[in-house]
Design a protein around this motif. Structure first.
Motif, short mmCIF file in Angstrom:
data_model
loop_
_atom_site.label_atom_id
_atom_site.label_comp_id
_atom_site.label_asym_id
_atom_site.label_seq_id
_atom_site.Cartn_x
_atom_site.Cartn_y
_atom_site.Cartn_z
N VAL A 49 10.24 3.08 5.01
CA VAL A 49 9.41 1.72 5.62
C VAL A 49 8.32 2.99 5.19
N LEU A 50 8.11 4.10 5.45
CA LEU A 50 7.14 4.20 5.12
C LEU A 50 5.98 4.24 3.40
N CYS A 51 7.50 4.09 2.44
CA CYS A 51 6.85 3.65 1.46
C CYS A 51 6.14 2.69 0.62
N THR A 52 7.32 1.54 1.65
CA THR A 52 6.35 -0.02 1.87
C THR A 52 4.80 0.07 2.31
N ASP A 53 4.85 1.05 3.21
CA ASP A 53 3.35 0.89 4.01
C ASP A 53 2.93 1.41 3.02
N LEU A 55 2.96 1.14 -0.54
CA LEU A 55 2.77 -0.03 -1.29
C LEU A 55 1.75 -0.68 -1.15
N ARG A 56 1.75 -0.78 0.67
CA ARG A 56 1.23 -2.02 0.54
C ARG A 56 -0.59 -2.29 0.60
N LEU A 57 -1.00 -0.51 1.15
CA LEU A 57 -1.35 0.10 1.12
C LEU A 57 -2.55 0.15 -0.64
N GLU A 66 -1.00 -8.25 0.42
CA GLU A 66 -0.63 -7.07 0.33
C GLU A 66 0.93 -7.27 0.24
N ASP A 67 1.96 -7.62 0.13
CA ASP A 67 3.11 -7.92 0.48
C ASP A 67 3.95 -7.76 -1.19
#
Ligand SMILES: O=C(O)CCC(=O)C(=O)O
Ligand SMILES: [Fe+2]
Length: 231
Positions: A49-53, A55-57, A66-67
């Motif tokens: 989840v942190l990695c996808t956050d 990647l959104r940034l 964003e996605d």
């Protein structure tokens, strides 16, 4: 695994865990880890989840949806090459190793982003910037909660046509008595069948690299490392 100093082995032990499915490891676990399977599964989920956050940034920074990256890392939609690695670098007195010996040879990671967890009092990780090595502080802010190091990997570099650079890093023996070192790494990868099509950002100009799937990219990187090791 990504050792780029093939003449010498790395002074380390590593245990890789492939993706969990429904909270269960898909490989036999060593006995000491068995009671912790659920805990490890939760930790890996949170890493992802942190990695996808992150990647959104990065997507926001690139001015794209964003996605755009995160959707291609959605674990519910299929398997990926993501790996959780536990590392142990045994204590070695300075007299027991040469100046050339290294705990982990210089390399970059293969995936999109890596999270690295170090422990206080266990330095040694270094990062290559403009041709020189700099130590990565273990606890720069003296905080009780230690920082998590985020590295871009080779796949993200390929995907962004080199705009985002994969971080070259290594682990050296600290001067004096090294002590044991333990670290954790979460290597985040897109879904195996995600196509690494050009990122639709004005900042990622002229993507002229072949469109591979994430799985093909990983296989190519593994094959390149094996060829190097066999050299
Ligand atoms: O132990 C560390 O801090 C680094 C490990 C690492 O770079 C790796 O396993 O790819
Ligand atoms: Fe690494």
């Amino acid at each position: 695994m990504e050792m780029l100093t093939p003449q010498r082995g790395d002074f380390k032990e590593a245990f890789n865990l492939n993706e969990f499915v429904a909270g269960k490891a898909q490989q036999p676990l060593p006995a000491p880890l068995v009671p912790h399977e659920a805990h490890i599964g939760t930790f890996v989920d949170r890493c992802h989840v942190l990695c996808t956050d992150v990647l959104r940034l990065l997507a926001l920074g690139l001015g794209i949806d964003e996605d755009w990256f995160a959707a291609r890392h959605e674990r519910a939609r299929g398997p990926s090459g993501s790996v959780f690695r536990m590392l142990y670098y045994p204590n070695m007195p300075a007299s027991a190793h040469d100046a050339d010996d290294i705990r982990a040879g210089a390399h970059s990671d293969y995936g999109s982003v890596t999270l690295l967890f170090q422990r206080p009092g266990q330095p040694g990780l270094e990062i290559l910037t403009d041709g020189s090595w700099s130590p990565v502080p273990v606890n720069p802010g003296n905080d009780t909660v230690l920082p998590i190091l985020v590295n871009a990997g080779d796949l993200l570099s390929h995907w962004t046509n080199g705009l985002l650079k994969s971080a070259v890093h290594r682990v050296v023996f600290p001067s004096g008595s090294a002590g044991d070192r333990y670290s954790l790494a979460y290597f985040c990868h897109p879904l195996d069948d995600a196509e690494l099509v050009p990122v639709p950002s004005k900042l990622v100009a002229g993507h002229d690299r072949p469109v591979l799937t994430a799985q093909q990219h990983l296989e190519a990187r593994l094959a390149a490392t094996m060829a190097l090791k066999g050299a």
